[in-house]
Write a protein that holds these residues in place. Structure first.
Motif, mmCIF file in Angstrom:
data_model
loop_
_atom_site.group_PDB
_atom_site.id
_atom_site.type_symbol
_atom_site.label_atom_id
_atom_site.label_comp_id
_atom_site.label_asym_id
_atom_site.label_seq_id
_atom_site.Cartn_x
_atom_site.Cartn_y
_atom_site.Cartn_z
ATOM 1 N N PRO A 122 10.530 25.322 -3.244
ATOM 2 C CA PRO A 122 9.588 25.618 -2.155
ATOM 3 C C PRO A 122 8.848 24.348 -1.734
ATOM 4 O O PRO A 122 8.583 23.467 -2.553
ATOM 5 C CB PRO A 122 8.616 26.616 -2.781
ATOM 6 N N GLN A 123 8.534 24.255 -0.457
ATOM 7 C CA GLN A 123 7.871 23.066 0.079
ATOM 8 C C GLN A 123 6.415 23.390 0.424
ATOM 9 O O GLN A 123 6.136 24.399 1.057
ATOM 10 C CB GLN A 123 8.603 22.574 1.326
ATOM 11 N N GLN B 218 0.860 -1.184 0.000
ATOM 12 C CA GLN B 218 0.000 0.000 0.000
ATOM 13 C C GLN B 218 0.897 1.234 0.000
ATOM 14 O O GLN B 218 1.879 1.278 0.742
ATOM 15 C CB GLN B 218 -0.882 0.026 1.250
ATOM 16 N N THR B 219 0.560 2.216 -0.835
ATOM 17 C CA THR B 219 1.381 3.428 -0.897
ATOM 18 C C THR B 219 0.544 4.676 -0.626
ATOM 19 O O THR B 219 -0.681 4.651 -0.701
ATOM 20 C CB THR B 219 2.063 3.585 -2.271
ATOM 21 N N GLN B 220 1.254 5.750 -0.327
ATOM 22 C CA GLN B 220 0.670 7.079 -0.134
ATOM 23 C C GLN B 220 1.305 8.015 -1.148
ATOM 24 O O GLN B 220 2.515 7.972 -1.341
ATOM 25 C CB GLN B 220 0.969 7.576 1.275
ATOM 26 N N HIS B 221 0.492 8.843 -1.798
ATOM 27 C CA HIS B 221 1.003 9.879 -2.697
ATOM 28 C C HIS B 221 1.037 11.207 -1.968
ATOM 29 O O HIS B 221 0.144 11.508 -1.181
ATOM 30 C CB HIS B 221 0.083 10.072 -3.912
ATOM 31 N N MET B 222 2.052 12.010 -2.296
ATOM 32 C CA MET B 222 2.109 13.389 -1.832
ATOM 33 C C MET B 222 2.532 14.254 -3.010
ATOM 34 O O MET B 222 3.376 13.855 -3.809
ATOM 35 C CB MET B 222 3.104 13.555 -0.687
ATOM 36 N N GLU B 223 1.906 15.420 -3.132
ATOM 37 C CA GLU B 223 2.254 16.369 -4.192
ATOM 38 C C GLU B 223 2.762 17.644 -3.540
ATOM 39 O O GLU B 223 2.170 18.139 -2.582
ATOM 40 C CB GLU B 223 1.036 16.671 -5.051
ATOM 41 N N ASN B 224 3.849 18.181 -4.085
ATOM 42 C CA ASN B 224 4.427 19.421 -3.569
ATOM 43 C C ASN B 224 3.813 20.601 -4.320
ATOM 44 O O ASN B 224 4.249 20.954 -5.408
ATOM 45 C CB ASN B 224 5.943 19.422 -3.723
ATOM 46 N N TYR B 225 2.804 21.210 -3.722
ATOM 47 C CA TYR B 225 2.157 22.362 -4.346
ATOM 48 C C TYR B 225 3.100 23.557 -4.424
ATOM 49 O O TYR B 225 2.942 24.433 -5.249
ATOM 50 C CB TYR B 225 0.886 22.728 -3.586
ATOM 51 N N GLY B 226 4.105 23.585 -3.564
ATOM 52 C CA GLY B 226 5.085 24.660 -3.600
ATOM 53 C C GLY B 226 5.934 24.645 -4.853
ATOM 54 O O GLY B 226 6.509 25.663 -5.238
ATOM 55 N N ALA B 227 6.024 23.500 -5.519
ATOM 56 C CA ALA B 227 6.870 23.371 -6.705
ATOM 57 C C ALA B 227 6.172 23.818 -7.988
ATOM 58 O O ALA B 227 6.826 23.962 -9.022
ATOM 59 C CB ALA B 227 7.328 21.922 -6.863
ATOM 60 N N HIS B 228 4.860 24.064 -7.951
ATOM 61 C CA HIS B 228 4.113 24.400 -9.168
ATOM 62 C C HIS B 228 4.664 25.642 -9.880
ATOM 63 O O HIS B 228 4.708 25.695 -11.102
ATOM 64 C CB HIS B 228 2.622 24.592 -8.882
ATOM 65 N N ASP B 229 5.049 26.638 -9.132
ATOM 66 C CA ASP B 229 5.550 27.885 -9.721
ATOM 67 C C ASP B 229 7.069 28.001 -9.644
ATOM 68 O O ASP B 229 7.626 29.048 -9.938
ATOM 69 C CB ASP B 229 4.915 29.098 -9.026
ATOM 70 N N TRP B 230 7.738 26.935 -9.256
ATOM 71 C CA TRP B 230 9.188 26.952 -9.081
ATOM 72 C C TRP B 230 9.878 27.013 -10.432
ATOM 73 O O TRP B 230 9.546 26.274 -11.356
ATOM 74 C CB TRP B 230 9.612 25.712 -8.310
ATOM 75 N N ASP B 231 10.866 27.890 -10.567
ATOM 76 C CA ASP B 231 11.591 28.042 -11.841
ATOM 77 C C ASP B 231 12.817 27.139 -11.935
ATOM 78 O O ASP B 231 13.574 27.202 -12.895
ATOM 79 C CB ASP B 231 12.008 29.501 -12.049
ATOM 80 N N LYS C 74 10.299 9.410 -5.807
ATOM 81 C CA LYS C 74 10.414 10.681 -5.096
ATOM 82 C C LYS C 74 11.103 11.697 -5.987
ATOM 83 O O LYS C 74 12.091 11.402 -6.648
ATOM 84 C CB LYS C 74 11.211 10.501 -3.806
ATOM 85 N N SER C 75 10.538 12.908 -6.017
ATOM 86 C CA SER C 75 11.145 14.035 -6.722
ATOM 87 C C SER C 75 10.792 15.301 -5.945
ATOM 88 O O SER C 75 10.126 15.234 -4.908
ATOM 89 C CB SER C 75 10.623 14.132 -8.164
ATOM 90 N N ASP C 76 11.210 16.465 -6.463
ATOM 91 C CA ASP C 76 10.839 17.730 -5.831
ATOM 92 C C ASP C 76 9.338 17.994 -5.940
ATOM 93 O O ASP C 76 8.787 18.810 -5.212
ATOM 94 C CB ASP C 76 11.589 18.899 -6.480
ATOM 95 N N PHE C 77 8.657 17.307 -6.871
ATOM 96 C CA PHE C 77 7.256 17.582 -7.189
ATOM 97 C C PHE C 77 6.279 16.554 -6.628
ATOM 98 O O PHE C 77 5.127 16.870 -6.366
ATOM 99 C CB PHE C 77 7.079 17.646 -8.708
ATOM 100 N N PHE C 78 6.738 15.290 -6.486
ATOM 101 C CA PHE C 78 5.823 14.196 -6.179
ATOM 102 C C PHE C 78 6.573 13.131 -5.384
ATOM 103 O O PHE C 78 7.756 12.887 -5.609
ATOM 104 C CB PHE C 78 5.294 13.599 -7.485
ATOM 105 N N GLU C 79 5.854 12.487 -4.476
ATOM 106 C CA GLU C 79 6.425 11.349 -3.768
ATOM 107 C C GLU C 79 5.358 10.279 -3.603
ATOM 108 O O GLU C 79 4.200 10.568 -3.303
ATOM 109 C CB GLU C 79 6.950 11.759 -2.393
#
Length: 167
Positions: free
Chosen positions: A25-26, A6-19, A61-66
Motif C-alpha cells: 500500500p502507498q 541535500q536529501t529528502q526523506h519520505m516514509e510510506n505509512y501505508g507499509a506499516h500494516d503490510w504483511d 529506496k525501499s517499500d517503506f522508506f526513501e
C-alpha cells in the motif's frame, strides 16, 4: 572544495500494516532529510562517476522508506560555512571516500528540544556504505556532560550508575 548533497526523506505509512503479500500500500509522507558534506577536488567535480558514487551512498529506496537527493552544491573552501547548508539545530554527515566504501560520521550537539537526555553532551554516529549501497558498519556513542565517552550498548548501564532518579 566542498561538495554538499541535500536529501529528502519520505516514509510510506501505508507499509506499516503490510504483511508483505501482494502490492505494498502507498501512503508516502515527507519526513525531513540530511546534509552530506565531502572534501573533493576539481577533478572529482568534473567526474560523473564520482558524483554517481556519492549520490548512491547518500540515497536509498525501499517499500517503506526513501531518501533521495534534492540538490548538490559545490563551494570553495574559503567560502564554506556549515550554517549556509544546515540548520543550527541539525548536524551534517561528513563523508570520506575510500577504496570500496564511503565512510560517514556526524556529531550532534545536545540542544534544547533535541530529544537527548540532559546527561548527554554529544552524540557521535558513524557508518560505512559499500559501493553497492550495503551498510557494513554502524556505530553510535555519546560524550556525556562529565566527559565520559559511552557506547550506545553501554548507555543504560552508565545512566544506571551515574544518574539518581527523582523519587
Amino acid at each position: 572544495m566542498k561538495a554538499i548533497v541535500q536529501t529528502q526523506h519520505m516514509e510510506n505509512y501505508g507499509a506499516h500494516d503490510w504483511d508483505g503479500q501482494g502490492e505494498c500500500p502507498q501512503g508516502w509522507k515527507y519526513k525531513g532529510g540530511n546534509t552530506y558534506i565531502f572534501n573533493f577536488s576539481i577533478e572529482d567535480n568534473m567526474n560523473p562517476e564520482w558524483w554517481a558514487r556519492v549520490e548512491a551512498a547518500c540515497t536509498s529506496k525501499s517499500d517503506f522508506f526513501e531518501e533521495y537527493s534534492v540538490g548538490e552544491t559545490v563551494v570553495d573552501d574559503i567560502d564554506f560555512r556549515v550554517s549556509d547548508h544546515c540548520a543550527e539545530w541539525d548536524a551534517p554527515y561528513y563523508g570520506t571516500i575510500k577504496d570500496v566504501r564511503i565512510s560517514f560520521h556526524r556529531t550532534t550537539e545536545n540542544q534544547p528540544m533535541s530529544g537527548m537526555r540532559a546527561e548527554i553532551a554529544k552524540e557521535f554516529t558513524a557508518y560505512d556504505v559499500m559501493d553497492d549501497g550495503e551498510v557494513i558498519h554502524h556505530g553510535v556513542s555519546y560524550e556525556m556532560v562529565n566527559g565520559d565517552i559511552v557506547l550506545f550498548s553501554e548507555l543504560t548501564a552508565w545512566l544506571d550508575a551515574h544518574v539518581k532518579e527523582a523519587a
